[in-house]
Design an enzyme around this catalytic site. Structure first.
Site, PDB file in Angstrom:
ATOM      1  N   GLU A  27      -2.467  -9.065   3.036  1.00 26.90           N
ATOM      2  CA  GLU A  27      -2.731  -9.568   4.398  1.00 26.90           C
ATOM      3  C   GLU A  27      -4.212  -9.516   4.754  1.00 26.90           C
ATOM      4  O   GLU A  27      -4.624 -10.029   5.781  1.00 26.90           O
ATOM      5  CB  GLU A  27      -1.882  -8.788   5.411  1.00 26.90           C
ATOM      6  CG  GLU A  27      -2.351  -7.377   5.761  1.00 26.90           C
ATOM      7  CD  GLU A  27      -1.988  -6.296   4.740  1.00 26.90           C
ATOM      8  OE1 GLU A  27      -1.593  -6.634   3.598  1.00 26.90           O
ATOM      9  OE2 GLU A  27      -2.111  -5.111   5.082  1.00 26.90           O
ATOM     10  N   CYS A  81       0.844  -1.211   0.000  1.00 24.39           N
ATOM     11  CA  CYS A  81       0.000   0.000   0.000  1.00 24.39           C
ATOM     12  C   CYS A  81       0.877   1.259   0.000  1.00 24.39           C
ATOM     13  O   CYS A  81       1.598   1.490  -0.958  1.00 24.39           O
ATOM     14  CB  CYS A  81      -1.001  -0.045   1.150  1.00 24.39           C
ATOM     15  SG  CYS A  81      -2.313   1.184   0.991  1.00 24.39           S
ATOM     16  N   HIS A 116      -3.939  -4.980  -0.260  1.00 21.42           N
ATOM     17  CA  HIS A 116      -3.511  -5.535   1.030  1.00 21.42           C
ATOM     18  C   HIS A 116      -3.576  -7.055   0.986  1.00 21.42           C
ATOM     19  O   HIS A 116      -4.626  -7.633   1.287  1.00 21.42           O
ATOM     20  CB  HIS A 116      -4.404  -4.994   2.152  1.00 21.42           C
ATOM     21  CG  HIS A 116      -4.132  -3.554   2.452  1.00 21.42           C
ATOM     22  ND1 HIS A 116      -3.143  -3.155   3.318  1.00 21.42           N
ATOM     23  CD2 HIS A 116      -4.678  -2.421   1.966  1.00 21.42           C
ATOM     24  CE1 HIS A 116      -3.111  -1.833   3.367  1.00 21.42           C
ATOM     25  NE2 HIS A 116      -4.027  -1.364   2.548  1.00 21.42           N
TER      26      HIS A 116
END
Lengths: 194, 252
Positions: free
Chosen positions: A178, A76, A176
């Protein structure tokens, strides 16, 4: 051991948790020696690019990050500050990727921040091994890197932008991983296996 | 283009999931982490956890629950309920929350939005607005779960929240919440014109058609619902398939 660069940028927990779920060994650190000894380096980042860049410069780590020859992944805003320049705070960035970061212009069906799940296309790296074109990942950002020779994945919100970038051993993802479910987990696993 | 999102909302009291019908009657529907994981497997795009504990003890339980959720769940989640300071926001961010929702506290102290957004970024701040359409034809913002009226008007408050740093607006019509009669699509469509941040529609979904309408006519970017998912009337997977069949882009 994976080093997650600690430079006082927002939420680092979700990156730690994702590595934990994959059973990877990791450490949150701003120590140059630990970073040198790591097998992989992750540069996370949320919030404002010019503040993130200022915080990163304050750690004094920028020159040693630029010299790394192991896989480095910016996420990001971490990816954005690896580009040449960001419009957010008009800030010179690390200049690893040959891209400029611009603000999305809101339109009736183009909300800003670009928030939610969007498709990846034009996948061109081992980072995306096992990921099909069209796979959905989670984005949340108001600024984007345009297309450039370093682009290794694209997404479209209004116009097409760089969803991921690569230059030599440096990788960056605008989304993202994650927070992107099974697809994101696979991308992180691919990175760890580089 | 980005997909429309389906977001189940889980109300949590003292560490357990409950669902409020019009915020009044509560029924226990299970473990927050397990229910969240179930929804994530079912294709939920995000999760929202609202803490409705009244006690300090309940609040502490909620923070450790947020840590557990962030350990185990690999999609974004938002937490809300009783957040009234930058410290509260920091505590939840450090516990692993991706976003917080502010409601009553933002009305009482609008600068709180600026403080949190400046520190942690716009993407971290969801402003929840509960409003009621009164006989004067104006949408009045309410607080304290709809129990108190304010002088604020929905659209101007949404614009102010955006300019102060809201990254998303979650709007609940108190006329529709819990009725299962659908959403006020006109108000949603106007909200989409008034602000440029994404709009999450909440309160009123009784059927798939209601959700289709708010995402198309209402131009909402996401639909949040609780009871239709909690009681298994429709699975998230089936809902998203039906939306996709109607040419609404969803992540499948």
């Amino acid at each position: 051991m994976i080093a997650i660069i600690d430079y006082k940028t927002g939420n680092l927990r979700s990156v730690e948790n994702a590595l934990y779920r994959l059973g990877a060994e990791f450490r949150l650190t701003a120590d140059p020696e630990e970073i040198r000894d790591a097998t992989h380096v992750i540069l996370p980042g949320v919030g404002n690019a010019s503040e993130a860049m200022a915080n990163l410069r304050e750690t004094g780590l920028v020159p040693s990050l630029l010299r790394l020859r192991k896989p480095v992944l910016g996420i990001c805003v971490g990816m954005q500050i690896m580009c040449r320049h960001s419009e957010e705070g008009d800030v010179e960035c690390m200049g690893i990727f040959d891209a400029f970061v611009k603000k999305f212009v809101a339109a009736p069906d183009l909300k800003v921040p670009h928030t939610g799940w969007n498709n990846l296309s034009n996948l061109e790296s081992k980072l995306f091994r096992g990921i099909d074109s069209g796979a959905f990942v989670y984005f949340v950002h108001s600024y984007y890197a345009g297309l450039c020779p370093d682009t290794i994945a694209t997404a479209r919100q209004g116009e097409m932008f760089s969803a991921a970038l690569k230059y030599e051993n440096f990788y960056g993802v605008q989304f993202h991983p994650e927070k992107s479910g099974a697809v994101g987990e696979r991308i992180i696993k691919n990175f760890i296996e580089l | 283009m980005v997909a429309k999102r389906i977001i189940p909302c889980l109300d949590v009291k003292d560490g357990r999931t409950v669902k409020g019908i019009n915020f009044e009657q509560l029924r226990d529907v299970g473990s927050p982490v397990e229910l969240g994981k179930f929804y994530a497997r079912e294709g939920a795009d995000e999760l929202v956890y609202l803490d409705i504990s009244a006690s300090a003890e309940g609040r502490r339980t909620f923070t450790s629950l947020v840590e557990q959720i962030s350990h185990e769940i690999n999609i974004p989640f938002t937490v809300g309920g009783g957040i009234s300071s930058l410290d509260d926001a920091s505590r939840l961010l450090n516990a692993g929350a991706d976003k917080i929702t502010l409601n009553t506290a933002a009305v009482a102290d609008p600068a709180l939005i600026d403080r949190i957004a400046t520190r942690y970024g716009r993407q971290f701040v969801v402003i929840a607005i509960d409003a009621r359409l009164e006989e004067d034809g104006i949408w009045h913002v309410t607080t304290h779960g709809g129990r108190r009226s304010t002088d604020l008007e929905l659209f101007s408050w949404a614009r102010e929240a955006e300019s102060r740093g809201a990254g998303e607006i979650l709007f609940t019509s108190m006329n529709h919440d819990g009725t299962r009669q659908g959403y006020p699509c006109e108000a949603f469509a106007r909200l989409s014109e008034e602000v440029s941040v994404p709009i999450i529609a909440s309160g009123g979904a009784g059927s798939v058609d209601d959700i289709v309408r708010v995402l198309t006519e209402g131009r909402a970017d996401a639909a949040l619902a609780a009871s239709i998912f909690h009681y298994g009337e429709i699975s998230i997977r089936d809902l998203k398939r039906q939306l996709s069949d109607k040419n609404i882009k969803v992540a499948l």
